[in-house]
Scaffold this motif. Structure first.
Motif, PDB file in Angstrom:
ATOM      1  N   LEU A 189       0.836  -1.216   0.000  1.00 15.93           N
ATOM      2  CA  LEU A 189       0.000   0.000   0.000  1.00 15.93           C
ATOM      3  C   LEU A 189       0.865   1.258   0.000  1.00 15.93           C
ATOM      4  CD1 LEU A 189      -2.847  -0.943   2.517  1.00 15.93           C
ATOM      5  CD2 LEU A 189      -3.064  -0.567   0.046  1.00 15.93           C
ATOM      6  N   SER A 190       1.925   1.230   0.798  1.00 14.79           N
ATOM      7  CA  SER A 190       2.829   2.374   0.866  1.00 14.79           C
ATOM      8  C   SER A 190       3.519   2.585  -0.488  1.00 14.79           C
ATOM      9  CB  SER A 190       3.860   2.130   1.975  1.00 14.79           C
ATOM     10  OG  SER A 190       4.841   3.122   1.968  1.00 14.79           O
ATOM     11  N   VAL A 191       3.960   1.496  -1.101  1.00 18.20           N
ATOM     12  CA  VAL A 191       4.624   1.573  -2.411  1.00 18.20           C
ATOM     13  C   VAL A 191       3.672   2.151  -3.463  1.00 18.20           C
ATOM     14  CG1 VAL A 191       5.498   0.144  -4.313  1.00 18.20           C
ATOM     15  CG2 VAL A 191       6.374  -0.207  -2.003  1.00 18.20           C
ATOM     16  N   VAL A 192       2.424   1.703  -3.444  1.00 14.87           N
ATOM     17  CA  VAL A 192       1.442   2.221  -4.401  1.00 14.87           C
ATOM     18  C   VAL A 192       1.231   3.717  -4.180  1.00 14.87           C
ATOM     19  CG1 VAL A 192      -1.007   2.147  -5.058  1.00 14.87           C
ATOM     20  CG2 VAL A 192       0.257   0.007  -4.755  1.00 14.87           C
ATOM     21  N   ALA A 193       1.052   4.108  -2.909  1.00 17.99           N
ATOM     22  CA  ALA A 193       0.813   5.523  -2.592  1.00 17.99           C
ATOM     23  C   ALA A 193       1.977   6.396  -3.060  1.00 17.99           C
ATOM     24  CB  ALA A 193       0.593   5.689  -1.084  1.00 17.99           C
ATOM     25  N   PHE A 194       3.199   5.959  -2.792  1.00 18.53           N
ATOM     26  CA  PHE A 194       4.348   6.794  -3.138  1.00 18.53           C
ATOM     27  C   PHE A 194       4.682   6.722  -4.636  1.00 18.53           C
ATOM     28  CE2 PHE A 194       4.785   6.994   1.447  1.00 18.53           C
ATOM     29  CZ  PHE A 194       5.145   8.326   1.607  1.00 18.53           C
ATOM     30  N   THR A 195       4.248   5.659  -5.304  1.00 16.41           N
ATOM     31  CA  THR A 195       4.415   5.604  -6.756  1.00 16.41           C
ATOM     32  C   THR A 195       3.481   6.619  -7.414  1.00 16.41           C
ATOM     33  OG1 THR A 195       5.020   3.278  -6.610  1.00 16.41           O
ATOM     34  CG2 THR A 195       4.392   4.075  -8.786  1.00 16.41           C
ATOM     35  N   ILE A 196       2.286   6.777  -6.844  1.00 15.88           N
ATOM     36  CA  ILE A 196       1.354   7.803  -7.334  1.00 15.88           C
ATOM     37  C   ILE A 196       1.983   9.188  -7.138  1.00 15.88           C
ATOM     38  CG2 ILE A 196      -0.890   8.926  -6.895  1.00 15.88           C
ATOM     39  CD1 ILE A 196      -1.935   6.055  -6.171  1.00 15.88           C
ATOM     40  N   LEU A 197       2.607   9.384  -5.973  1.00 15.15           N
ATOM     41  CA  LEU A 197       3.285  10.662  -5.710  1.00 15.15           C
ATOM     42  C   LEU A 197       4.396  10.908  -6.738  1.00 15.15           C
ATOM     43  CD1 LEU A 197       3.354  12.955  -3.426  1.00 15.15           C
ATOM     44  CD2 LEU A 197       5.420  11.790  -2.666  1.00 15.15           C
ATOM     45  N   PHE A 198       5.158   9.860  -7.062  1.00 12.00           N
ATOM     46  CA  PHE A 198       6.211   9.980  -8.075  1.00 12.00           C
ATOM     47  C   PHE A 198       5.609  10.439  -9.404  1.00 12.00           C
ATOM     48  CE2 PHE A 198       8.636   8.302 -11.646  1.00 12.00           C
ATOM     49  CZ  PHE A 198       9.927   8.707 -11.344  1.00 12.00           C
ATOM     50  N   ALA A 199       4.485   9.837  -9.782  1.00 12.89           N
ATOM     51  CA  ALA A 199       3.826  10.182 -11.049  1.00 12.89           C
ATOM     52  C   ALA A 199       3.373  11.645 -11.040  1.00 12.89           C
ATOM     53  CB  ALA A 199       2.638   9.249 -11.281  1.00 12.89           C
ATOM     54  N   ILE A 200       2.871  12.105  -9.894  1.00 12.19           N
ATOM     55  CA  ILE A 200       2.439  13.507  -9.770  1.00 12.19           C
ATOM     56  C   ILE A 200       3.641  14.442  -9.932  1.00 12.19           C
ATOM     57  CG2 ILE A 200       1.484  15.236  -8.164  1.00 12.19           C
ATOM     58  CD1 ILE A 200      -0.263  12.920  -7.013  1.00 12.19           C
ATOM     59  N   VAL A 201       4.743  14.086  -9.255  1.00 14.46           N
ATOM     60  CA  VAL A 201       5.960  14.898  -9.352  1.00 14.46           C
ATOM     61  C   VAL A 201       6.418  14.961 -10.813  1.00 14.46           C
ATOM     62  CG1 VAL A 201       8.422  15.001  -8.745  1.00 14.46           C
ATOM     63  CG2 VAL A 201       6.738  14.486  -6.978  1.00 14.46           C
ATOM     64  N   ARG A 202       6.375  13.807 -11.497  1.00 18.75           N
ATOM     65  CA  ARG A 202       6.817  13.741 -12.893  1.00 18.75           C
ATOM     66  C   ARG A 202       5.959  14.647 -13.789  1.00 18.75           C
ATOM     67  NH1 ARG A 202      10.297   9.759 -15.104  1.00 18.75           N
ATOM     68  NH2 ARG A 202      10.250   9.902 -17.365  1.00 18.75           N
ATOM     69  N   GLN A 203       4.664  14.658 -13.532  1.00 17.44           N
ATOM     70  CA  GLN A 203       3.755  15.539 -14.279  1.00 17.44           C
ATOM     71  C   GLN A 203       4.089  17.010 -14.026  1.00 17.44           C
ATOM     72  OE1 GLN A 203       2.440  13.477 -16.721  1.00 17.44           O
ATOM     73  NE2 GLN A 203       1.044  15.232 -16.679  1.00 17.44           N
ATOM     74  N   THR A 204       4.332  17.311 -12.739  1.00 19.64           N
ATOM     75  CA  THR A 204       4.647  18.690 -12.350  1.00 19.64           C
ATOM     76  C   THR A 204       5.913  19.177 -13.048  1.00 19.64           C
ATOM     77  OG1 THR A 204       3.781  18.067 -10.193  1.00 19.64           O
ATOM     78  CG2 THR A 204       4.846  20.206 -10.335  1.00 19.64           C
ATOM     79  N   ARG A 205       6.846  18.261 -13.293  1.00 18.32           N
ATOM     80  CA  ARG A 205       8.132  18.624 -13.894  1.00 18.32           C
ATOM     81  C   ARG A 205       7.999  19.133 -15.337  1.00 18.32           C
ATOM     82  NH1 ARG A 205      12.171  19.891 -13.730  1.00 18.32           N
ATOM     83  NH2 ARG A 205      13.932  18.494 -13.568  1.00 18.32           N
ATOM     84  N   ILE A 206       6.851  18.896 -15.954  1.00 20.11           N
ATOM     85  CA  ILE A 206       6.622  19.436 -17.294  1.00 20.11           C
ATOM     86  C   ILE A 206       6.597  20.964 -17.232  1.00 20.11           C
ATOM     87  CG2 ILE A 206       4.949  19.568 -19.198  1.00 20.11           C
ATOM     88  CD1 ILE A 206       4.070  16.671 -18.352  1.00 20.11           C
ATOM     89  N   TYR A 207       6.070  21.482 -16.112  1.00 20.02           N
ATOM     90  CA  TYR A 207       5.931  22.935 -15.952  1.00 20.02           C
ATOM     91  C   TYR A 207       7.061  23.544 -15.135  1.00 20.02           C
ATOM     92  CZ  TYR A 207       1.373  21.153 -17.190  1.00 20.02           C
ATOM     93  OH  TYR A 207       0.373  20.481 -17.806  1.00 20.02           O
ATOM     94  N   TRP A 208       7.708  22.705 -14.318  1.00 21.59           N
ATOM     95  CA  TRP A 208       8.743  23.178 -13.417  1.00 21.59           C
ATOM     96  C   TRP A 208      10.096  22.896 -14.049  1.00 21.59           C
ATOM     97  CZ3 TRP A 208       9.496  20.963  -7.775  1.00 21.59           C
ATOM     98  CH2 TRP A 208      10.600  21.615  -7.192  1.00 21.59           C
ATOM     99  N   VAL A 209      10.722  23.931 -14.605  1.00 26.48           N
ATOM    100  CA  VAL A 209      11.961  23.752 -15.357  1.00 26.48           C
ATOM    101  C   VAL A 209      13.099  24.521 -14.690  1.00 26.48           C
ATOM    102  CG1 VAL A 209      13.027  23.996 -17.634  1.00 26.48           C
ATOM    103  CG2 VAL A 209      10.577  23.538 -17.454  1.00 26.48           C
ATOM    104  N   TRP A 210      14.217  23.844 -14.479  1.00 25.85           N
ATOM    105  CA  TRP A 210      15.401  24.494 -13.900  1.00 25.85           C
ATOM    106  C   TRP A 210      16.107  25.330 -14.964  1.00 25.85           C
ATOM    107  CZ3 TRP A 210      16.392  24.155  -8.734  1.00 25.85           C
ATOM    108  CH2 TRP A 210      15.785  23.120  -8.012  1.00 25.85           C
TER     109      TRP A 210
END
Ligand SMILES: [Zn+2]
Length: 184
Positions: free
Chosen positions: A151-172
């Protein structure tokens, strides 16, 4: 937390890091699980031997059956590796030494921050070790079975996916110059 959760959180920090850092996911994941190396090479083999297992490697129940582990040097090393004083003295000073160092240092810190709430009672972390203040966490991830870990792995994998999506707009800044170069 369990090693898989630490791994995914580390990979998520790698995802946030600038893309020109090579192997940023692996560096994040590796340093996020690194503090528990003291568990694997010191605490678990000793406690497994103490508990009389054929293969000297402890299971969670051994910690409950053998609270004397709390006083043993193997456990003290584990506590030290999970504290802010160790992190400040031996991890943080590398900040400017390498392009990937801040990523590694933050990933290591994520391990300590995640373990703080997930160890309770006498098995709580001592965040300022060797000062003997025990932080009483909220739950015991180290007693988790496969279902809780999953359950923890699933929850944090979803978080990873959200972060990855956010990175489309968040550029260094460094990523902008890479993009411009590719237009040339
Ligand atoms: Zn840990």
């Amino acid at each position: 937390m369990d090693v898989f959760t630490h791994f995914i959180i580390g990979a998520s920090i790698g995802e946030i890091a600038p893309k020109d850092i090579k192997n940023r996911h692996a560096i994040g994941a590796g340093f996020a699980i690194l503090p528990d190396i003291t568990n694997v090479i010191f605490v678990h083999p000793y406690l497994g031997w103490l508990a009389g297992h054929t293969i000297p490697f402890a299971v969670s129940q051994d910690f409950i059956n053998h609270p004397e582990i709390l006083q043993h040097w193997t456990y003290q090393i584990w506590l030290f590796s999970h504290g802010f004083i160790f992190w400040s003295l031996f991890v943080l000073p590398f900040w400017n030494k390498h392009r990937a160092a801040p990523l590694a240092i933050i990933a290591y810190l994520s391990h300590i921050l995640m373990d703080l709430p997930s160890h309770t009672g006498v098995y709580g972390l001592q965040p300022f070790f060797p000062f003997p203040f025990i932080f009483d966490g909220w739950f015991d991830a180290w007693l988790w079975g496969p279902i809780e870990i999953l359950l923890s792995v699933v929850a944090f994998t979803i978080l990873f996916a959200i972060v990855r999506q956010t990175r489309i707009y968040w550029v260094w800044e460094s990523e902008k110059s890479i993009e411009q170069e590719s237009f040339v």
